[in-house]
Design a protein around this motif. Structure first.
Motif, PDB file in Angstrom:
ATOM      1  N   THR A   8       0.853  -1.189   0.000  1.00 46.27           N
ATOM      2  CA  THR A   8       0.000   0.000   0.000  1.00 46.27           C
ATOM      3  C   THR A   8       0.886   1.235   0.000  1.00 46.27           C
ATOM      4  O   THR A   8       1.784   1.357   0.849  1.00 46.27           O
ATOM      5  N   LEU A   9       0.653   2.126  -0.942  1.00 42.87           N
ATOM      6  CA  LEU A   9       1.433   3.366  -1.023  1.00 42.87           C
ATOM      7  C   LEU A   9       0.655   4.485  -0.340  1.00 42.87           C
ATOM      8  O   LEU A   9      -0.539   4.651  -0.573  1.00 42.87           O
TER       9      LEU A   9
ATOM     10  N   PRO B 231       5.089   8.759  -6.068  1.00 43.47           N
ATOM     11  CA  PRO B 231       4.283   7.588  -6.443  1.00 43.47           C
ATOM     12  C   PRO B 231       4.792   6.880  -7.694  1.00 43.47           C
ATOM     13  O   PRO B 231       4.681   5.661  -7.809  1.00 43.47           O
TER      14      PRO B 231
ATOM     15  N   THR C  38      -5.982   4.989  -5.990  1.00 43.27           N
ATOM     16  CA  THR C  38      -6.195   3.845  -6.881  1.00 43.27           C
ATOM     17  C   THR C  38      -6.545   2.652  -6.009  1.00 43.27           C
ATOM     18  O   THR C  38      -5.751   2.252  -5.161  1.00 43.27           O
TER      19      THR C  38
ATOM     20  N   THR D 226       0.609   8.501   0.221  1.00 45.15           N
ATOM     21  CA  THR D 226       1.156   9.794  -0.179  1.00 45.15           C
ATOM     22  C   THR D 226       0.436  10.905   0.599  1.00 45.15           C
ATOM     23  O   THR D 226      -0.542  10.649   1.287  1.00 45.15           O
TER      24      THR D 226
ATOM     25  N   SER E 273       5.265   2.666  -8.777  1.00 46.18           N
ATOM     26  CA  SER E 273       4.100   2.280  -9.586  1.00 46.18           C
ATOM     27  C   SER E 273       4.101   0.785  -9.928  1.00 46.18           C
ATOM     28  O   SER E 273       3.042   0.182 -10.061  1.00 46.18           O
TER      29      SER E 273
ATOM     30  N   GLU F  17      -2.223  -0.755  -3.881  1.00 45.74           N
ATOM     31  CA  GLU F  17      -3.251   0.220  -3.533  1.00 45.74           C
ATOM     32  C   GLU F  17      -2.549   1.540  -3.226  1.00 45.74           C
ATOM     33  O   GLU F  17      -1.490   1.549  -2.587  1.00 45.74           O
ATOM     34  N   HIS F  18      -3.153   2.630  -3.699  1.00 47.62           N
ATOM     35  CA  HIS F  18      -2.546   3.949  -3.469  1.00 47.62           C
ATOM     36  C   HIS F  18      -3.529   4.805  -2.673  1.00 47.62           C
ATOM     37  O   HIS F  18      -4.642   5.059  -3.113  1.00 47.62           O
TER      38      HIS F  18
ATOM     39  N   ASN G 287      -4.121   8.453  -0.291  1.00 45.14           N
ATOM     40  CA  ASN G 287      -3.590   9.796  -0.028  1.00 45.14           C
ATOM     41  C   ASN G 287      -4.108  10.283   1.320  1.00 45.14           C
ATOM     42  O   ASN G 287      -5.305  10.174   1.611  1.00 45.14           O
TER      43      ASN G 287
ATOM     44  N   VAL H 113       3.091  -1.173  -6.124  1.00 49.04           N
ATOM     45  CA  VAL H 113       1.957  -0.996  -5.214  1.00 49.04           C
ATOM     46  C   VAL H 113       0.688  -1.721  -5.685  1.00 49.04           C
ATOM     47  O   VAL H 113       0.462  -1.906  -6.873  1.00 49.04           O
TER      48      VAL H 113
END
Lengths: 233, 231
Positions: free
Chosen positions: B32-33, B194, B216, B35, B198, B203-204, B206, B201
């Protein structure tokens, strides 16, 4: 000037001829001070760690209290403990006054604030990530504590050496609690004070030389273990 | 795939709200990213999940039990590993630092074997006996990931793992992270970049105004991966 040179030569003769009375005084000094340091260091380092890493009410007050205790004269510590250990005092029944154990208690009281204050500064300067990394890698609290102690070992070693220097050279507490009894509680500083008052400078100078050589040796060892000893690549 | 669901995470500094009832789901074998702008609380969130910051409110659902903060710390701290932006290296060699991540009760031969494998895994054989504090930023990160590989936590929390790295070091780090994810770890990566992650990940998210917004979703990444495999 001649008198000083004459006394110094006599002092060297006393040192190298293996004068039993002189070396006995040196032995008592080292025994008392090393034992005091050995007893005081573990709890002092633990308290310094708690003060550096803990966050609880009164923390700053405790730090300030130990910093204040650093500047209390040794005779005041000696007087306070004298009143506690004397026959009329709360611990009078223990019959500790004028024994080496009383001197050890006095020197613990002198070394403890210095170990806590300098130890706290060393531990406070340690990178907080060291503790967090140790814990996140699964270290127990004890192992993480030992890891941090190892990371700041030179700062803690400096605290131990500074405390040793303070207690082995102090006169006030040793004189009041030990009583300067020959073969029992006469140590280097009380012997120097006594011999000087009698006008016998040779033994005083010889004992002073022992202290100086000891101080120089400890500092050379500290710098050796610290490595380069300068800020640079 | 097992999941760990965090709910209702609240954190304030003085009068400022950092996290306001945040919810987050971490899945094994998934990355999971995270940001967000500077100061939005990415590091605070990672430190809370790592057990190093106490939130005002917190709940975790393992699927078997509901945990409050105290129980979470007690039960899961050994399964969660937090990596600082600049990982800390202990005094000693790279080998000594890897040894720290191993259980002390292991026999010496097995410890050495595991350290040897970890050195190979992270490409650290040539610097195994180098003093760890003298390494470069990229090497620091690789040693830290090798420690994580030895430790095998369920959740790995990474704070800006590729910050200030050149392209080559960044690619090596991403490659090691991919292996950790594929080994079954749940990765939560906080980053300002991010693009860099790319390919990794699933799931992104914020972080903004104390809450997480999905940029995403995991399902979209699954569809994209299936499309890539089909083509």
């Amino acid at each position: 000037m001649d008198a000083l040179i004459d006394a110094s030569l006599k002092a060297l003769h006393l040192l190298f001829s293996g004068d039993m009375a002189l070396w006995e005084i040196v032995g008592i000094s080292f025994r008392v001070s090393l034992l005091a340091l050995l007893i005081a260091t573990p709890p002092a380092v633990l308290l310094a760690f708690v003060l550096a890493y803990g966050n609880f009410p009164g923390r700053r007050l405790i730090i300030a209290l130990f910093s204040t205790l650093l500047s209390v004269p040794t005779v005041v510590i000696g007087l306070t403990l004298y009143l506690i250990l004397s026959r009329q005092g709360p611990l009078g029944e223990w019959h500790l006054l004028f024994t080496q154990n009383a001197m050890i208690i006095g020197q613990i009281a002198l070394a403890f604030p210095m170990l806590v204050s300098i130890g706290h500064s060393a531990l406070q300067a340690a990178d907080r990530r060291a503790w967090e990394t140790a814990r996140t890698l699964g270290a127990s609290h004890l192992r993480a504590l030992l890891t941090i102690i190892y990371e700041v070992r030179f700062g803690l070693l400096a605290a131990v050496l500074a405390s040793f220097g303070r207690i082995i050279s102090e006169v006030g507490a040793s004189m009041m609690l030990g009583g300067n009894i020959l073969h029992h509680t006469r140590n280097i500083p009380t012997a120097i004070a006594l011999e000087t008052s009698k006008g016998e400078f040779a033994q005083g100078i010889a004992l002073g030389m022992v202290l100086l050589v000891m101080a120089a040796t400890l500092n050379v060892l500290l710098h050796h273990f610290q490595g380069k000893g300068f800020v640079g690549s | 795939m097992s999941t760990l669901h965090f709910r209702d995470i609240h954190k304030h500094y003085a009068r400022r709200t950092i996290l306001a009832g945040l919810e987050l789901c971490l899945r094994t074998g998934s990355c999971t990213l995270l940001t967000g702008e500077n100061g939005t609380g990415k590091t605070t969130l990672l430190r809370i999940l790592g057990g190093f910051e106490k939130p005002e409110q917190f709940a975790a659902d393992t699927g078997h039990a509901q945990l409050n903060w105290r129980h979470y710390r007690k039960l899961l701290q050994s399964s969660v590993l937090y990596l600082h932006q600049q990982p800390y290296m202990f005094e000693g060699s790279v080998r000594d630092n890897l040894s720290f991540a191993l259980d002390r009760s292991l026999p010496k031969a097995e410890r050495e074997q595991r350290i040897h494998t970890a050195l190979q895994w992270a490409g650290l054989e040539k610097i195994a006996d180098t003093r760890a504090k003298t390494l470069s930023g990229g090497e620091y990160q690789r040693v830290a990931l090798a420690r994580a590989w030895l430790r095998q936590p369920r959740i790995l929390l990474l704070d800006e793992p590729t910050a200030n790295m050149d392209r080559e070091a960044r690619n090596r780090t991403i490659s090691l992270l991919r292996q950790l994810r594929d080994d079954g770890m749940a990765l939560l990566v906080a980053s300002h970049d991010p693009e860099c992650f790319s390919s990794l990940v699933n799931e992104h998210l914020n972080l903004s105004a104390g809450r997480l917004q999905t940029v995403t979703p995991a399902s979209r990444f699954v569809n994209m991966t299936l499309l890539q495999q089909a083509s």
